[in-house]
Scaffold this motif. Sequence first.
Motif, PDB file in Angstrom:
ATOM      1  N   PHE A  34     -17.078 -22.151 -38.219  1.00  0.00           N
ATOM      2  CA  PHE A  34     -16.619 -22.585 -36.903  1.00  0.00           C
ATOM      3  C   PHE A  34     -15.155 -22.230 -36.729  1.00  0.00           C
ATOM      4  O   PHE A  34     -14.405 -22.116 -37.688  1.00  0.00           O
ATOM      5  CB  PHE A  34     -16.754 -24.113 -36.764  1.00  0.00           C
ATOM      6  CG  PHE A  34     -18.121 -24.645 -37.075  1.00  0.00           C
ATOM      7  CD1 PHE A  34     -18.471 -24.997 -38.367  1.00  0.00           C
ATOM      8  CD2 PHE A  34     -19.057 -24.810 -36.065  1.00  0.00           C
ATOM      9  CE1 PHE A  34     -19.730 -25.489 -38.662  1.00  0.00           C
ATOM     10  CE2 PHE A  34     -20.315 -25.301 -36.346  1.00  0.00           C
ATOM     11  CZ  PHE A  34     -20.650 -25.636 -37.650  1.00  0.00           C
ATOM     12  N   TYR A  36     -12.029 -24.089 -34.711  1.00  0.00           N
ATOM     13  CA  TYR A  36     -11.559 -25.255 -33.979  1.00  0.00           C
ATOM     14  C   TYR A  36     -10.175 -24.940 -33.426  1.00  0.00           C
ATOM     15  O   TYR A  36      -9.424 -24.138 -33.989  1.00  0.00           O
ATOM     16  CB  TYR A  36     -11.449 -26.490 -34.897  1.00  0.00           C
ATOM     17  CG  TYR A  36     -12.750 -27.200 -35.128  1.00  0.00           C
ATOM     18  CD1 TYR A  36     -13.744 -26.647 -35.935  1.00  0.00           C
ATOM     19  CD2 TYR A  36     -12.995 -28.434 -34.539  1.00  0.00           C
ATOM     20  CE1 TYR A  36     -14.937 -27.316 -36.159  1.00  0.00           C
ATOM     21  CE2 TYR A  36     -14.189 -29.113 -34.755  1.00  0.00           C
ATOM     22  CZ  TYR A  36     -15.150 -28.540 -35.568  1.00  0.00           C
ATOM     23  OH  TYR A  36     -16.332 -29.198 -35.777  1.00  0.00           O
ATOM     24  N   GLN A  38      -6.572 -26.823 -32.280  1.00  0.00           N
ATOM     25  CA  GLN A  38      -5.818 -28.076 -32.351  1.00  0.00           C
ATOM     26  C   GLN A  38      -4.498 -27.899 -31.614  1.00  0.00           C
ATOM     27  O   GLN A  38      -3.655 -27.070 -32.001  1.00  0.00           O
ATOM     28  CB  GLN A  38      -5.559 -28.497 -33.804  1.00  0.00           C
ATOM     29  CG  GLN A  38      -4.918 -29.874 -33.915  1.00  0.00           C
ATOM     30  CD  GLN A  38      -4.849 -30.389 -35.347  1.00  0.00           C
ATOM     31  OE1 GLN A  38      -4.833 -29.621 -36.296  1.00  0.00           O
ATOM     32  NE2 GLN A  38      -4.804 -31.718 -35.503  1.00  0.00           N
ATOM     33  N   GLU A  43      -6.073 -34.102 -31.730  1.00  0.00           N
ATOM     34  CA  GLU A  43      -7.118 -33.890 -32.719  1.00  0.00           C
ATOM     35  C   GLU A  43      -7.733 -32.498 -32.576  1.00  0.00           C
ATOM     36  O   GLU A  43      -7.676 -31.887 -31.500  1.00  0.00           O
ATOM     37  CB  GLU A  43      -8.211 -34.964 -32.581  1.00  0.00           C
ATOM     38  CG  GLU A  43      -9.134 -34.804 -31.384  1.00  0.00           C
ATOM     39  CD  GLU A  43      -8.592 -35.426 -30.131  1.00  0.00           C
ATOM     40  OE1 GLU A  43      -7.358 -35.656 -30.027  1.00  0.00           O
ATOM     41  OE2 GLU A  43      -9.398 -35.681 -29.216  1.00  0.00           O
ATOM     42  N   PRO A  44      -8.348 -31.974 -33.644  1.00  0.00           N
ATOM     43  CA  PRO A  44      -9.039 -30.688 -33.533  1.00  0.00           C
ATOM     44  C   PRO A  44     -10.244 -30.803 -32.597  1.00  0.00           C
ATOM     45  O   PRO A  44     -10.931 -31.830 -32.575  1.00  0.00           O
ATOM     46  CB  PRO A  44      -9.512 -30.406 -34.965  1.00  0.00           C
ATOM     47  CG  PRO A  44      -8.736 -31.329 -35.838  1.00  0.00           C
ATOM     48  CD  PRO A  44      -8.416 -32.523 -35.010  1.00  0.00           C
ATOM     49  N   LEU A  46     -13.731 -28.526 -31.267  1.00  0.00           N
ATOM     50  CA  LEU A  46     -14.569 -27.373 -31.542  1.00  0.00           C
ATOM     51  C   LEU A  46     -14.382 -26.322 -30.464  1.00  0.00           C
ATOM     52  O   LEU A  46     -14.545 -26.598 -29.276  1.00  0.00           O
ATOM     53  CB  LEU A  46     -16.032 -27.801 -31.614  1.00  0.00           C
ATOM     54  CG  LEU A  46     -17.047 -26.690 -31.880  1.00  0.00           C
ATOM     55  CD1 LEU A  46     -16.819 -26.075 -33.265  1.00  0.00           C
ATOM     56  CD2 LEU A  46     -18.466 -27.230 -31.767  1.00  0.00           C
ATOM     57  N   SER A  49     -18.867 -22.054 -32.551  1.00  0.00           N
ATOM     58  CA  SER A  49     -19.538 -21.767 -33.812  1.00  0.00           C
ATOM     59  C   SER A  49     -19.521 -20.257 -34.012  1.00  0.00           C
ATOM     60  O   SER A  49     -19.373 -19.488 -33.051  1.00  0.00           O
ATOM     61  CB  SER A  49     -20.978 -22.266 -33.775  1.00  0.00           C
ATOM     62  OG  SER A  49     -21.018 -23.647 -33.507  1.00  0.00           O
ATOM     63  N   LEU A  87      -8.075 -23.410 -36.207  1.00  0.00           N
ATOM     64  CA  LEU A  87      -8.525 -23.785 -37.544  1.00  0.00           C
ATOM     65  C   LEU A  87      -9.864 -23.136 -37.850  1.00  0.00           C
ATOM     66  O   LEU A  87     -10.806 -23.222 -37.052  1.00  0.00           O
ATOM     67  CB  LEU A  87      -8.688 -25.310 -37.643  1.00  0.00           C
ATOM     68  CG  LEU A  87      -7.450 -26.150 -37.342  1.00  0.00           C
ATOM     69  CD1 LEU A  87      -7.841 -27.611 -37.171  1.00  0.00           C
ATOM     70  CD2 LEU A  87      -6.452 -26.020 -38.458  1.00  0.00           C
ATOM     71  N   PHE A 102     -11.601 -27.139 -44.184  1.00  0.00           N
ATOM     72  CA  PHE A 102     -10.761 -26.629 -43.121  1.00  0.00           C
ATOM     73  C   PHE A 102      -9.696 -25.699 -43.691  1.00  0.00           C
ATOM     74  O   PHE A 102      -9.130 -25.963 -44.751  1.00  0.00           O
ATOM     75  CB  PHE A 102     -10.045 -27.779 -42.405  1.00  0.00           C
ATOM     76  CG  PHE A 102     -10.917 -28.551 -41.465  1.00  0.00           C
ATOM     77  CD1 PHE A 102     -11.824 -29.481 -41.936  1.00  0.00           C
ATOM     78  CD2 PHE A 102     -10.834 -28.343 -40.102  1.00  0.00           C
ATOM     79  CE1 PHE A 102     -12.641 -30.193 -41.062  1.00  0.00           C
ATOM     80  CE2 PHE A 102     -11.629 -29.054 -39.219  1.00  0.00           C
ATOM     81  CZ  PHE A 102     -12.534 -29.976 -39.707  1.00  0.00           C
ATOM     82  N   GLY A 103      -9.427 -24.631 -42.968  1.00  0.00           N
ATOM     83  CA  GLY A 103      -8.260 -23.821 -43.278  1.00  0.00           C
ATOM     84  C   GLY A 103      -7.011 -24.511 -42.771  1.00  0.00           C
ATOM     85  O   GLY A 103      -7.083 -25.503 -42.037  1.00  0.00           O
ATOM     86  N   ILE A 104      -5.868 -23.983 -43.140  1.00  0.00           N
ATOM     87  CA  ILE A 104      -4.598 -24.582 -42.746  1.00  0.00           C
ATOM     88  C   ILE A 104      -4.289 -24.341 -41.271  1.00  0.00           C
ATOM     89  O   ILE A 104      -3.482 -25.035 -40.672  1.00  0.00           O
ATOM     90  CB  ILE A 104      -3.454 -24.051 -43.633  1.00  0.00           C
ATOM     91  CG1 ILE A 104      -2.204 -24.930 -43.483  1.00  0.00           C
ATOM     92  CG2 ILE A 104      -3.160 -22.584 -43.324  1.00  0.00           C
ATOM     93  CD1 ILE A 104      -1.136 -24.638 -44.494  1.00  0.00           C
TER      94      ILE A 104
ATOM     95  N   SER B  42      -3.413 -28.736 -43.599  1.00  0.00           N
ATOM     96  CA  SER B  42      -4.734 -28.775 -42.994  1.00  0.00           C
ATOM     97  C   SER B  42      -5.350 -30.163 -43.160  1.00  0.00           C
ATOM     98  O   SER B  42      -4.754 -31.049 -43.770  1.00  0.00           O
ATOM     99  CB  SER B  42      -5.625 -27.738 -43.675  1.00  0.00           C
ATOM    100  OG  SER B  42      -6.857 -27.665 -43.026  1.00  0.00           O
ATOM    101  N   LEU B  92      -7.734 -39.277 -39.251  1.00  0.00           N
ATOM    102  CA  LEU B  92      -8.709 -38.912 -38.224  1.00  0.00           C
ATOM    103  C   LEU B  92     -10.114 -39.309 -38.661  1.00  0.00           C
ATOM    104  O   LEU B  92     -10.519 -39.044 -39.796  1.00  0.00           O
ATOM    105  CB  LEU B  92      -8.685 -37.405 -37.986  1.00  0.00           C
ATOM    106  CG  LEU B  92      -7.388 -36.855 -37.397  1.00  0.00           C
ATOM    107  CD1 LEU B  92      -7.000 -35.555 -38.053  1.00  0.00           C
ATOM    108  CD2 LEU B  92      -7.558 -36.630 -35.899  1.00  0.00           C
ATOM    109  N   GLY B 108     -11.994 -38.070 -33.578  1.00  0.00           N
ATOM    110  CA  GLY B 108     -11.265 -39.042 -32.793  1.00  0.00           C
ATOM    111  C   GLY B 108      -9.847 -38.553 -32.567  1.00  0.00           C
ATOM    112  O   GLY B 108      -9.421 -37.558 -33.156  1.00  0.00           O
TER     113      GLY B 108
END
Lengths: 112, 116
Positions: A34, A36, A38, A43-44, A46, A49, A87, A102-104, B42, B92, B108
């Motif tokens: 995926f 994402y 941010q 918050e991240p 989506l 996909s 992300l 998750f990647g950075i 991350s 989160l 969230g």
Amino acid sequence: RKEVEQDPGPFNVPEGATVAFNCTYSNSASQSFFWYRQDCRKEPKLLMSVYSSGNEDGRFTAQLNRASQYISLLIRDSKLSDSATYLCVVNVDSGGYQKVTFGIGTKLQVIP
Amino acid sequence: SAVISQKPSRDICQRGTSLTIQCQVDSQVTMMFWYRQQPGQSLTLIATANQGSEATYESGFVIDKFPISRPNLTFSTLTVSNMSPEDSSIYLCSVEVLEQGSHEQYFGPGTRLTVT
């Protein structure tokens, strides 16, 4: 080696430019992928996909290369509102549940 | 998709105290997770909140430090215990939703914690 690696950037691009990000993953058993987005202090969320056949959503195109274990995100005709951190997320089925890594993140700044 | 709320949205706490963060989802979900995101880093998974049983913690995180409750399929809490400045972070809550065969996560808004 990190499980998911991304160039943190920042990528500074002019409005209207095309920009591409890559993300590499180390686990060949990874199953789903995926991107994402941010925004700063948010918050991240989506974005899309990534499917094996590649997929497109408007100005955004995501591709998966299983052989080389990387995914990419292409943004065409960049808008100021595209400025955010992107992300890369990789899922592995681990004992019946999805292990999510998750990647950075890659920071994109679109400049007027 | 899912709509998730978290309380508090932010807090400043003294070292040695504890803070409990609440996460509420607008629908019943099986999988709920707690993440931490430190500045410039991350997201790091703390644990999976299991309904009706103990949470499953990731390496480096323990129940004594981060006790989690999951009394039902729409609610979870994360407590950050005996806080130190190193616990300053964004916490989160997220849920996993199966959509068109894909396991998608929704987050969230986060709780911004500062420990002084």
